[in-house]
Design an enzyme around this catalytic site. Structure first.
Site, PDB file in Angstrom:
ATOM      1  N   LYS A 187      -2.710  -3.333 -12.995  1.00 42.05           N
ATOM      2  CA  LYS A 187      -1.514  -2.924 -12.249  1.00 42.05           C
ATOM      3  C   LYS A 187      -1.119  -4.013 -11.235  1.00 42.05           C
ATOM      4  O   LYS A 187       0.066  -4.329 -11.066  1.00 42.05           O
ATOM      5  CB  LYS A 187      -1.836  -1.625 -11.497  1.00 42.05           C
ATOM      6  CG  LYS A 187      -0.732  -1.084 -10.658  1.00 42.05           C
ATOM      7  CD  LYS A 187      -0.173   0.151 -11.272  1.00 42.05           C
ATOM      8  CE  LYS A 187       1.030   0.647 -10.533  1.00 42.05           C
ATOM      9  NZ  LYS A 187       1.753   1.633 -11.298  1.00 42.05           N
ATOM     10  N   ARG A 205     -13.689 -11.137  -3.640  1.00 43.74           N
ATOM     11  CA  ARG A 205     -14.476 -10.919  -2.420  1.00 43.74           C
ATOM     12  C   ARG A 205     -15.889 -10.530  -2.807  1.00 43.74           C
ATOM     13  O   ARG A 205     -16.091  -9.503  -3.468  1.00 43.74           O
ATOM     14  CB  ARG A 205     -13.840  -9.856  -1.533  1.00 43.74           C
ATOM     15  CG  ARG A 205     -14.595  -9.725  -0.210  1.00 43.74           C
ATOM     16  CD  ARG A 205     -13.816  -9.012   0.852  1.00 43.74           C
ATOM     17  NE  ARG A 205     -13.797  -7.586   0.664  1.00 43.74           N
ATOM     18  CZ  ARG A 205     -13.365  -6.714   1.594  1.00 43.74           C
ATOM     19  NH1 ARG A 205     -12.924  -7.159   2.764  1.00 43.74           N
ATOM     20  NH2 ARG A 205     -13.367  -5.432   1.357  1.00 43.74           N
ATOM     21  N   GLU A 246     -14.675 -10.178  11.363  1.00 40.81           N
ATOM     22  CA  GLU A 246     -14.449  -8.763  11.638  1.00 40.81           C
ATOM     23  C   GLU A 246     -15.607  -8.125  12.403  1.00 40.81           C
ATOM     24  O   GLU A 246     -15.836  -6.920  12.302  1.00 40.81           O
ATOM     25  CB  GLU A 246     -14.204  -8.015  10.314  1.00 40.81           C
ATOM     26  CG  GLU A 246     -15.192  -8.372   9.210  1.00 40.81           C
ATOM     27  CD  GLU A 246     -14.821  -7.819   7.840  1.00 40.81           C
ATOM     28  OE1 GLU A 246     -13.891  -7.014   7.715  1.00 40.81           O
ATOM     29  OE2 GLU A 246     -15.492  -8.205   6.863  1.00 40.81           O
ATOM     30  N   ASP A 275     -13.410  -2.908  10.726  1.00 36.04           N
ATOM     31  CA  ASP A 275     -14.803  -3.291  10.954  1.00 36.04           C
ATOM     32  C   ASP A 275     -15.006  -3.749  12.388  1.00 36.04           C
ATOM     33  O   ASP A 275     -16.013  -3.424  13.025  1.00 36.04           O
ATOM     34  CB  ASP A 275     -15.203  -4.429  10.000  1.00 36.04           C
ATOM     35  CG  ASP A 275     -15.650  -3.889   8.654  1.00 36.04           C
ATOM     36  OD1 ASP A 275     -16.637  -3.144   8.631  1.00 36.04           O
ATOM     37  OD2 ASP A 275     -14.995  -4.198   7.651  1.00 36.04           O
ATOM     38  N   ILE A 293      -3.447  -2.670   0.763  1.00 34.45           N
ATOM     39  CA  ILE A 293      -4.388  -1.927  -0.085  1.00 34.45           C
ATOM     40  C   ILE A 293      -3.695  -1.067  -1.128  1.00 34.45           C
ATOM     41  O   ILE A 293      -4.351  -0.430  -1.943  1.00 34.45           O
ATOM     42  CB  ILE A 293      -5.303  -1.011   0.774  1.00 34.45           C
ATOM     43  CG1 ILE A 293      -4.446  -0.182   1.740  1.00 34.45           C
ATOM     44  CG2 ILE A 293      -6.346  -1.819   1.501  1.00 34.45           C
ATOM     45  CD1 ILE A 293      -5.041   1.149   2.059  1.00 34.45           C
ATOM     46  N   ASP A 344      14.542 -27.534  23.418  1.00 28.81           N
ATOM     47  CA  ASP A 344      13.858 -28.827  23.423  1.00 28.81           C
ATOM     48  C   ASP A 344      12.812 -28.840  22.306  1.00 28.81           C
ATOM     49  O   ASP A 344      12.830 -27.961  21.441  1.00 28.81           O
ATOM     50  CB  ASP A 344      13.290 -29.177  24.808  1.00 28.81           C
ATOM     51  CG  ASP A 344      12.145 -28.249  25.208  1.00 28.81           C
ATOM     52  OD1 ASP A 344      11.862 -27.296  24.448  1.00 28.81           O
ATOM     53  OD2 ASP A 344      11.540 -28.481  26.265  1.00 28.81           O
TER      54      ASP A 344
HETATM   55  N1  COA Z   1      -4.219  -2.241  -6.475  1.00 30.26           N
HETATM   56  C1  COA Z   1      -3.598  -2.004  -7.656  1.00 30.26           C
HETATM   57  N2  COA Z   1      -3.118  -0.796  -8.031  1.00 30.26           N
HETATM   58  C2  COA Z   1      -3.292   0.204  -7.159  1.00 30.26           C
HETATM   59  C3  COA Z   1      -3.924   0.036  -5.920  1.00 30.26           C
HETATM   60  C4  COA Z   1      -4.422  -1.253  -5.587  1.00 30.26           C
HETATM   61  N3  COA Z   1      -5.040  -1.502  -4.433  1.00 30.26           N
HETATM   62  N4  COA Z   1      -3.920   1.205  -5.254  1.00 30.26           N
HETATM   63  C5  COA Z   1      -3.322   2.101  -6.059  1.00 30.26           C
HETATM   64  N5  COA Z   1      -2.941   1.511  -7.228  1.00 30.26           N
HETATM   65  C6  COA Z   1      -2.237   2.101  -8.352  1.00 30.26           C
HETATM   66  C7  COA Z   1      -2.884   3.402  -8.831  1.00 30.26           C
HETATM   67  O1  COA Z   1      -3.887   3.113  -9.782  1.00 30.26           O
HETATM   68  C8  COA Z   1      -1.706   4.122  -9.412  1.00 30.26           C
HETATM   69  O2  COA Z   1      -1.433   3.548 -10.676  1.00 30.26           O
HETATM   70  P1  COA Z   1      -0.753   4.435 -11.857  1.00 30.26           P
HETATM   71  O3  COA Z   1       0.546   4.967 -11.302  1.00 30.26           O
HETATM   72  O4  COA Z   1      -0.566   3.464 -12.975  1.00 30.26           O
HETATM   73  O5  COA Z   1      -1.752   5.527 -12.147  1.00 30.26           O
HETATM   74  C9  COA Z   1      -0.562   3.741  -8.482  1.00 30.26           C
HETATM   75  O6  COA Z   1      -0.932   2.481  -7.910  1.00 30.26           O
HETATM   76  C10 COA Z   1      -0.307   4.728  -7.381  1.00 30.26           C
HETATM   77  O7  COA Z   1      -1.498   4.933  -6.645  1.00 30.26           O
HETATM   78  P2  COA Z   1      -1.728   6.261  -5.793  1.00 30.26           P
HETATM   79  O8  COA Z   1      -1.966   7.421  -6.703  1.00 30.26           O
HETATM   80  O9  COA Z   1      -0.667   6.373  -4.769  1.00 30.26           O
HETATM   81  O10 COA Z   1      -3.071   5.894  -5.004  1.00 30.26           O
HETATM   82  P3  COA Z   1      -4.564   6.236  -5.437  1.00 30.26           P
HETATM   83  O11 COA Z   1      -4.913   7.596  -4.941  1.00 30.26           O
HETATM   84  O12 COA Z   1      -4.782   5.924  -6.880  1.00 30.26           O
HETATM   85  O13 COA Z   1      -5.369   5.146  -4.593  1.00 30.26           O
HETATM   86  C11 COA Z   1      -6.450   4.155  -2.742  1.00 30.26           C
HETATM   87  C12 COA Z   1      -5.393   5.145  -3.187  1.00 30.26           C
HETATM   88  C13 COA Z   1      -6.428   3.966  -1.245  1.00 30.26           C
HETATM   89  C14 COA Z   1      -7.846   4.654  -3.188  1.00 30.26           C
HETATM   90  C15 COA Z   1      -6.147   2.814  -3.467  1.00 30.26           C
HETATM   91  O14 COA Z   1      -4.883   2.396  -3.020  1.00 30.26           O
HETATM   92  C16 COA Z   1      -7.165   1.712  -3.310  1.00 30.26           C
HETATM   93  O15 COA Z   1      -8.189   1.746  -3.963  1.00 30.26           O
HETATM   94  N6  COA Z   1      -6.883   0.674  -2.483  1.00 30.26           N
HETATM   95  C17 COA Z   1      -7.748  -0.440  -2.285  1.00 30.26           C
HETATM   96  C18 COA Z   1      -8.957  -0.075  -1.462  1.00 30.26           C
HETATM   97  C19 COA Z   1      -9.828  -1.258  -1.164  1.00 30.26           C
HETATM   98  O16 COA Z   1      -9.968  -2.163  -1.967  1.00 30.26           O
HETATM   99  N7  COA Z   1     -10.422  -1.269   0.034  1.00 30.26           N
HETATM  100  C20 COA Z   1     -11.260  -2.343   0.472  1.00 30.26           C
HETATM  101  C21 COA Z   1     -10.517  -3.392   1.232  1.00 30.26           C
HETATM  102  S1  COA Z   1      -9.876  -2.848   2.777  1.00 30.26           S
HETATM  103 MG    MG Z   2     -14.062  -5.268   6.260  1.00 28.48          MG
END
Ligand code: COA
Ligand code: MG
Length: 291
Positions: free
Chosen positions: A20, A66, A129, A155, A221, A270
């Site tokens: 995605k 990462r 962090e 963090d 995120i 300036d």
């Molecule tokens: N990267 C790529 N795609 C993402 C995404 C991300 N970080 N976060 C959500 N999506 C995708 C979902 O898979 C979904 O895809 P689909 O429509 O094809 O099924 C779409 O975007 C909508 O997502 P949504 O349903 O609103 O969110 P979710 O409940 O699936 O996920 C989180 C919410 C917060 C769990 C998710 O955004 C996530 O994992 N973020 C990254 C967290 C992370 O890496 N944290 C560590 C660093 S701070």
């Molecule tokens: Mg962190």
């Protein structure tokens, strides 16, 4: 001068999210093995990231990985598995001193030499962090190969015992210190995550403030955060036109032998303002190339 960096975290064990991310036109995709992945899923994340690096076309997006912190016991195996697949860069979390950065640099360099790749073809980015990380910013930022410093607000707040507020004044000192250290060593600074991913107005305000502090990008995120952040870190038309006027009028005033002059009769211009205006135009050009 660096271009803008909006850095999207994707949990490394989630192939669907990685695929995605490729469709989002985001500056950087950071496949995570640290806090975005449950401890029990770390081996899956490593295997999934290596496969993604080998199989997928990341297009214009920078492909970053990462790893887990240096000292976690996971980092050596992760680097050994990931580096041969040549990511564009490695992100090290919870960096607290120069030794940790130097160690990762050595691992990368030995893989570059073994493969005959140009030295420094794999970049290095650190997450600062923790309280110790902030205190040691000078030694961390001076490390070779480093390209950018990321500020991790959650963090950091947890480490110093701060309570998070929407205004984020509790992390302000550290947030600003990261920009200063980055600027001192010619690095990019990447701002904190806005964890309320449904609140786009808050995200816009936080991004604007980060840009005003001197950040050139931000961590995100969720897909919905990408466009607002990329917009906030790209100068808008009014800012571009204002910068063009400053540069043009400054050149005219130099011809008249004046280093400082009044724009529109009420604003002193300036050299520092001209430097800032040139930086805006560079950022605008870089953002245009990305679109
Ligand atoms: N990267 C790529 N795609 C993402 C995404 C991300 N970080 N976060 C959500 N999506 C995708 C979902 O898979 C979904 O895809 P689909 O429509 O094809 O099924 C779409 O975007 C909508 O997502 P949504 O349903 O609103 O969110 P979710 O409940 O699936 O996920 C989180 C919410 C917060 C769990 C998710 O955004 C996530 O994992 N973020 C990254 C967290 C992370 O890496 N944290 C560590 C660093 S701070
Ligand atoms: Mg962190």
């Amino acid at each position: 001068m660096h271009s803008r960096r909006t850095l999207l975290y994707v949990p490394g064990d989630d192939r669907h999210k990685i695929e995605k991310a490729l469709t989002l036109n985001v500056d950087c995709i950071c496949m995570d093995m640290e806090d975005g992945v449950a401890p029990s899923r770390k081996p899956e994340a490593l295997a999934c990231i290596v496969a993604a690096l080998q199989e997928l076309d990341f297009g214009q997006s920078e492909k970053l990985v990462r790893i887990n912190p240096v000292g976690s016991g996971l980092e050596a195996d992760e680097l050994a598995a990931v580096l041969p697949a040549h990511p564009d860069g490695i992100v090290i979390p919870k960096v607290e001193n120069a030794r940790q950065v130097a160690w990762v640099n050595e691992q990368i360099e030995s893989v570059e030499l073994a493969h005959g790749w140009p030295l420094h073809s794999i970049r290095l980015i650190v997450d600062v962090e923790t309280a110790r990380g902030i205190l040691n910013l000078n030694e961390i930022a001076s490390q070779p190969r480093l390209d950018a410093i990321i500020f991790g607000a959650e963090d950091f707040a947890a480490d110093i015992g701060a309570m998070r507020t929407p205004e984020a004044w509790e992390v302000f000192h550290a947030r600003s210190a990261v920009v200063i250290a980055a600027a001192a060593y010619g690095l990019q600074a990447i701002d904190m995550v806005s964890i309320d991913f449904k609140d786009i107005e808050k995200l816009r305000a936080e991004s604007r403030f980060g840009a005003q502090l001197g950040y050139s990008g931000k961590q995100v995120i969720h897909p919905n955060q990408v466009a607002p952040v990329q917009e906030a870190f790209s100068p808008d038309q009014a800012a571009i036109e204002h910068a063009q006027r400053i540069v043009a009028s400054f050149e005219a005033s130099l011809k008249e032998g004046k280093g400082a002059y009044a724009l529109d009769g009420n604003k002193m211009i300036d050299m520092p303002l001209v430097k800032a205006a040139r930086a805006v135009l560079l950022r605008a050009n870089a953002a245009k190339k990305k679109l």
